[in-house]
Design a protein around this motif. Structure first.
Motif, short mmCIF file in Angstrom:
data_model
loop_
_atom_site.label_atom_id
_atom_site.label_comp_id
_atom_site.label_asym_id
_atom_site.label_seq_id
_atom_site.Cartn_x
_atom_site.Cartn_y
_atom_site.Cartn_z
N LYS A 20 53.65 94.89 6.98
CA LYS A 20 52.52 95.69 6.54
C LYS A 20 52.74 96.31 5.17
O LYS A 20 51.84 96.87 4.58
CB LYS A 20 52.25 96.82 7.55
CG LYS A 20 51.74 96.34 8.89
CD LYS A 20 50.32 95.86 8.77
CE LYS A 20 49.72 95.54 10.12
NZ LYS A 20 48.32 95.18 10.01
N ASP A 21 53.99 96.23 4.67
CA ASP A 21 54.31 96.82 3.38
C ASP A 21 54.41 95.73 2.31
O ASP A 21 54.69 94.57 2.61
CB ASP A 21 55.64 97.58 3.46
CG ASP A 21 55.56 98.76 4.42
OD1 ASP A 21 54.43 99.25 4.68
OD2 ASP A 21 56.61 99.20 4.90
N SER A 26 58.07 96.08 7.46
CA SER A 26 57.33 97.21 8.02
C SER A 26 58.32 98.31 8.36
O SER A 26 59.53 98.06 8.41
CB SER A 26 56.56 96.80 9.28
OG SER A 26 55.47 95.97 8.95
N ASP A 27 57.81 99.49 8.60
CA ASP A 27 58.62 100.64 9.03
C ASP A 27 58.06 101.07 10.39
O ASP A 27 57.35 102.07 10.49
CB ASP A 27 58.51 101.78 8.01
CG ASP A 27 58.91 101.32 6.60
OD1 ASP A 27 59.99 100.73 6.47
OD2 ASP A 27 58.13 101.54 5.66
N PRO A 28 58.37 100.30 11.45
CA PRO A 28 57.70 100.52 12.73
C PRO A 28 58.22 101.70 13.54
O PRO A 28 59.40 102.04 13.52
CB PRO A 28 57.95 99.20 13.47
CG PRO A 28 59.20 98.65 12.87
CD PRO A 28 59.23 99.13 11.46
N THR A 44 61.34 106.13 13.67
CA THR A 44 60.94 105.04 12.79
C THR A 44 62.17 104.19 12.49
O THR A 44 63.25 104.71 12.22
CB THR A 44 60.37 105.59 11.47
OG1 THR A 44 59.22 106.39 11.77
CG2 THR A 44 59.96 104.47 10.52
N ASP A 74 53.07 101.35 11.55
CA ASP A 74 53.90 101.20 10.36
C ASP A 74 53.81 102.50 9.58
O ASP A 74 52.72 102.89 9.14
CB ASP A 74 53.39 100.03 9.50
CG ASP A 74 54.07 99.99 8.14
OD1 ASP A 74 55.32 100.05 8.11
OD2 ASP A 74 53.36 99.93 7.13
N ASP A 76 53.92 104.95 6.61
CA ASP A 76 53.75 104.88 5.17
C ASP A 76 54.00 106.25 4.57
O ASP A 76 53.52 107.26 5.09
CB ASP A 76 52.32 104.42 4.80
CG ASP A 76 52.09 102.95 5.15
OD1 ASP A 76 53.06 102.18 5.11
OD2 ASP A 76 50.95 102.59 5.46
N ASP A 81 49.32 105.96 8.07
CA ASP A 81 50.10 104.90 8.71
C ASP A 81 49.18 103.78 9.19
O ASP A 81 48.04 104.02 9.59
CB ASP A 81 50.89 105.47 9.88
CG ASP A 81 51.94 106.49 9.44
OD1 ASP A 81 52.13 106.65 8.22
OD2 ASP A 81 52.55 107.12 10.31
N ILE A 84 49.91 98.43 13.74
CA ILE A 84 50.36 97.04 13.84
C ILE A 84 49.71 96.39 15.06
O ILE A 84 49.25 95.27 15.01
CB ILE A 84 51.91 96.97 13.92
CG1 ILE A 84 52.51 97.46 12.58
CG2 ILE A 84 52.37 95.55 14.24
CD1 ILE A 84 54.02 97.58 12.58
#
Length: 170
Positions: A20-21, A26-28, A44, A74, A76, A81, A84
């Motif tokens: 997603k980035d 991603s930073d899930p 995270t 994700d 941000d 955010d 997903i």
């Protein structure tokens, strides 16, 4: 299910999550909702499409609940955010798993235009007269509304439709 039900669950890991980035990752993290109320959030896992959370929870489910949802998000640092995907289990599906559930489950897409986001507090009273019916409605407050503007905010209003008549709040 019994009147007061405790549910033990683990959020173990994710795999092959979409990026997603702009960095291609991603930073899930995962949030857990009972109906539409957030009740838990994992840590995270930064820059990872196969995150391992390994987090355990015991949740006291209210008697009248309908569903348990797991939303993978994700995180941000700028803006809001991204969703997903999610998994939703109905009360019946949870109750039918006598030995529990331990499996990989596919995430489903979340349509932000259709997904229930936020809630409003209303007061409604149906007034009946011998000749007609009318509705008294007070829109008291709203909370947890999804941002819809590019600035990350919204300009919300409410619309009430009754007997082919419509009224809007400011």
């Amino acid at each position: 299910m019994a009147k007061n039900t405790s549910l033990y669950f683990r959020i173990v890991e994710g795999r092959s999550l979409p990026a997603k980035d702009v960095s291609g990752t991603s930073d899930p993290y995962c949030i857990v909702k009972v109906d539409n109320e957030v009740v838990a959030r994992t840590a995270t896992v930064w820059k990872n499409l196969n995150p391992f959370w390994g987090e355990e929870y015991t949740l006291h489910l209210p008697m009248g609940f309908h569903s348990l949802s797991f939303l993978v998000m994700d995180e941000d640092t700028i803006g809001h955010d991204d969703v997903i995907g999610k998994i939703t289990l109905s009360k019946e599906a949870i109750g039918s798993q006598v030995k529990g559930l331990d499996s990989w489950m596919n995430l489903t897409r979340v349509d932000p235009d259709e997904e229930v986001q936020g809630e409003i507090h209303l007061s409604l009273e149906l007034l009946k007269d011998t000749k007609k019916s009318s509705l008294r409605c007070q829109v008291i407050e709203a909370r947890d509304l999804a941002p819809r503007d590019i600035s990350g905010t919204s300009d919300p209003f409410g619309r009430v439709i009754f007997n082919n008549h419509s009224a809007e709040t400011s």
